[in-house]
Design an enzyme around this catalytic site. Sequence first.
Site, PDB file in Angstrom:
ATOM      1  N   GLY A 184       0.869  -1.183   0.000  1.00  0.00           N
ATOM      2  CA  GLY A 184       0.000   0.000   0.000  1.00  0.00           C
ATOM      3  C   GLY A 184       0.898   1.222   0.000  1.00  0.00           C
ATOM      4  O   GLY A 184       2.055   1.142   0.373  1.00  0.00           O
ATOM      5  N   LYS A 185       0.355   2.333  -0.453  1.00  0.00           N
ATOM      6  CA  LYS A 185       1.172   3.549  -0.361  1.00  0.00           C
ATOM      7  C   LYS A 185       0.264   4.718   0.001  1.00  0.00           C
ATOM      8  O   LYS A 185      -0.929   4.693  -0.249  1.00  0.00           O
ATOM      9  CB  LYS A 185       1.962   3.817  -1.645  1.00  0.00           C
ATOM     10  CG  LYS A 185       1.185   3.814  -2.925  1.00  0.00           C
ATOM     11  CD  LYS A 185       2.166   3.972  -4.095  1.00  0.00           C
ATOM     12  CE  LYS A 185       1.452   3.832  -5.400  1.00  0.00           C
ATOM     13  NZ  LYS A 185       0.724   2.551  -5.538  1.00  0.00           N
ATOM     14  N   GLY A 186       0.855   5.669   0.687  1.00  0.00           N
ATOM     15  CA  GLY A 186       0.042   6.815   1.121  1.00  0.00           C
ATOM     16  C   GLY A 186       0.844   8.087   0.922  1.00  0.00           C
ATOM     17  O   GLY A 186       1.908   8.065   0.322  1.00  0.00           O
ATOM     18  N   PHE A 213       2.433   9.970   3.112  1.00  0.00           N
ATOM     19  CA  PHE A 213       3.698  10.142   3.841  1.00  0.00           C
ATOM     20  C   PHE A 213       4.628   8.947   3.703  1.00  0.00           C
ATOM     21  O   PHE A 213       5.671   8.900   4.321  1.00  0.00           O
ATOM     22  CB  PHE A 213       3.428  10.386   5.329  1.00  0.00           C
ATOM     23  CG  PHE A 213       2.786  11.718   5.575  1.00  0.00           C
ATOM     24  CD1 PHE A 213       1.488  11.797   6.013  1.00  0.00           C
ATOM     25  CD2 PHE A 213       3.476  12.889   5.299  1.00  0.00           C
ATOM     26  CE1 PHE A 213       0.881  13.017   6.227  1.00  0.00           C
ATOM     27  CE2 PHE A 213       2.879  14.118   5.506  1.00  0.00           C
ATOM     28  CZ  PHE A 213       1.581  14.178   5.965  1.00  0.00           C
ATOM     29  N   GLY A 214       4.214   7.937   2.962  1.00  0.00           N
ATOM     30  CA  GLY A 214       5.149   6.814   2.885  1.00  0.00           C
ATOM     31  C   GLY A 214       4.461   5.567   2.370  1.00  0.00           C
ATOM     32  O   GLY A 214       3.346   5.616   1.869  1.00  0.00           O
ATOM     33  N   ARG A 215       5.153   4.454   2.531  1.00  0.00           N
ATOM     34  CA  ARG A 215       4.639   3.213   1.971  1.00  0.00           C
ATOM     35  C   ARG A 215       4.449   2.149   3.045  1.00  0.00           C
ATOM     36  O   ARG A 215       5.017   2.259   4.131  1.00  0.00           O
ATOM     37  CB  ARG A 215       5.631   2.715   0.908  1.00  0.00           C
ATOM     38  CG  ARG A 215       5.705   3.681  -0.279  1.00  0.00           C
ATOM     39  CD  ARG A 215       6.528   3.117  -1.399  1.00  0.00           C
ATOM     40  NE  ARG A 215       5.971   1.823  -1.842  1.00  0.00           N
ATOM     41  CZ  ARG A 215       6.628   0.981  -2.627  1.00  0.00           C
ATOM     42  NH1 ARG A 215       7.853   1.270  -3.016  1.00  0.00           N
ATOM     43  NH2 ARG A 215       6.091  -0.154  -3.000  1.00  0.00           N
ATOM     44  N   VAL A 216       3.650   1.143   2.688  1.00  0.00           N
ATOM     45  CA  VAL A 216       3.367   0.069   3.637  1.00  0.00           C
ATOM     46  C   VAL A 216       3.944  -1.228   3.069  1.00  0.00           C
ATOM     47  O   VAL A 216       3.770  -1.513   1.888  1.00  0.00           O
ATOM     48  CB  VAL A 216       1.846  -0.100   3.835  1.00  0.00           C
ATOM     49  CG1 VAL A 216       1.566  -1.038   4.995  1.00  0.00           C
ATOM     50  CG2 VAL A 216       1.188   1.246   4.083  1.00  0.00           C
ATOM     51  N   LYS A 266       4.460   0.457   8.227  1.00  0.00           N
ATOM     52  CA  LYS A 266       4.188   1.697   7.504  1.00  0.00           C
ATOM     53  C   LYS A 266       5.361   2.631   7.760  1.00  0.00           C
ATOM     54  O   LYS A 266       5.644   3.003   8.885  1.00  0.00           O
ATOM     55  CB  LYS A 266       2.895   2.332   7.999  1.00  0.00           C
ATOM     56  CG  LYS A 266       2.485   3.548   7.198  1.00  0.00           C
ATOM     57  CD  LYS A 266       1.086   3.942   7.578  1.00  0.00           C
ATOM     58  CE  LYS A 266       0.577   5.095   6.766  1.00  0.00           C
ATOM     59  NZ  LYS A 266      -0.812   5.434   7.128  1.00  0.00           N
ATOM     60  N   ASP A 274     -13.921   8.047   9.639  1.00  0.00           N
ATOM     61  CA  ASP A 274     -13.704   8.045   8.193  1.00  0.00           C
ATOM     62  C   ASP A 274     -13.983   6.672   7.587  1.00  0.00           C
ATOM     63  O   ASP A 274     -13.139   6.095   6.904  1.00  0.00           O
ATOM     64  CB  ASP A 274     -12.245   8.440   7.918  1.00  0.00           C
ATOM     65  CG  ASP A 274     -12.132   9.143   6.564  1.00  0.00           C
ATOM     66  OD1 ASP A 274     -11.017   9.464   6.160  1.00  0.00           O
ATOM     67  OD2 ASP A 274     -13.183   9.311   5.932  1.00  0.00           O
TER      68      ASP A 274
END
Length: 261
Positions: free
Chosen positions: A13-15, A17-20, A35, A129
């Site tokens: 996964g990626k977001g 602020f960074g990646r998982v 993460k 959320d």
Amino acid sequence: MSLKNFDVGRGIGKGQFGRVFIAREKTSGYIVALKMLSIEELIKANAERQLRREVEIQANLRHPNILRLLGHFHDNIFFVLILEYAAKGELYKQLVKYGRLKEKKVSRYIAQMAEALSYIHKKHVIHRDIKPENLLIDLNDEIKIADFGWSVHTPSQRRKTFCGTLDYIPPEMIEGKEHDEKVDLWSLGVLCYELLTGTAPFEEPGNTATYKRIAKVEFTLPDHLSYDARDLINSLLQRDPKRRLPLKDVLKHPWIRKYKK
Ligand SMILES: CC(C)CCNC(=O)Cn1cc(-c2ccc3c(-c4nc5ccccc5[nH]4)n[nH]c3c2)cn1
């Protein structure tokens, strides 16, 4: 604890602020999701204080349907969150794959969500959320709320809107009124609708059109839905927050009871 304690695997996964990454803790063999948040990015976005607050909240949430934050550490490049690994990945990928889910499966997911939300509300935490992008599924098909409040997903094929989807925002928030934990009842109704039909009830190509339909609570229920499913959705998608079915009554609703294990 440092990255040396882990065999780090592939990205899952990626977001923002960074990646998982999937990872295995070397001594225990325990599989986790790591993460990796770039400290430089966090500082640039002036986000480290909010992160600390989120870590505080998440660290003392213990519920089978809330993804566990198992720990955290940092080196001079990354702030690393050790998160529970959910073996069946993101719920919305199931939605993309199957189009829509069966009533029995959705009923169980909604029951699990209602349990998790009543736990969260008792801790006076709201608006986690809840939308398919924030929900993971573990090995036993249990739902896990993984509050991605942090990582804004790279534009996934599902939601093109800039600030994440508006689909789940209730009328009172659209109108900028004060809101309470009953916003989560509305989102639960939107989630139930989307999992059963494959589209969000107020989905429109443009934001203003979505706003308008939410404000007027303008949605239709497709014919394939059972009477009980319609009844539950209608009792949650109520404009007046006070008229929304409370979580304890969601758990006693016929559509939930008839599929309970
Ligand atoms: C404490 C605070 C700042 C919030 C903590 N919560 C988060 O950071 C939210 N978050 C959870 C994740 C995440 C992403 C993916 C997974 C997965 C997972 N399992 C998969 C199986 C197959 C394919 C993809 C998968 N992703 N397990 N656990 C995860 C956890 C990413 N961000």
